[in-house]
Design a protein around this motif. Structure first.
Motif: not given
Length: 109
Positions: A101-109
């Motif tokens: 989930i943290l990695g996915a959040v980084l993907f959207y920033h």
């Protein structure tokens, strides 16, 4: 390719959350086949991500997304093996999910 990687990744995070719920709520844990399928799909997502990375060549600051994702998949491989007690498998799935989930959040920033 990027869109497929994004949608497939979100679906895999949802699947991993289902696996956590199943693992923690059933007496025997998640079936071996479902664990194997989930791990295999996570591996496939890593390969799709590598291809996307090569094709798109993102900015150097984007390095944290693949690092988080690879670490999450490694944890899933190591911590969720059927040889481990169910409590350790649950912890492994939870840690992997949080990092995904943290990695996915980084993907959207």
């Amino acid at each position: 390719m990027r869109s497929f990687h994004m949608v497939f990744g979100i679906l895999l995070i949802a699947l991993a959350i289902v696996v956590v719920i199943w693992e923690s709520s059933s007496k025997k844990g998640v079936p071996r086949a479902l664990r194997g399928a989930t791990i295999g799909l996570l591996d496939l997502e890593i390969l799709i991500g590598i291809v996307t990375w090569i094709v798109r060549t993102p900015h150097w600051s984007f390095v944290w997304h693949p690092i988080f994702m690879i670490v999450a998949v490694l944890i899933a491989h190591i911590m969720t093996t059927m040889r481990r007690p169910r409590s350790q498998r649950v912890i492994g799935w939870i840690i992997a999910d949080v990092i995904l989930i943290l990695g996915a959040v980084l993907f959207y920033h």
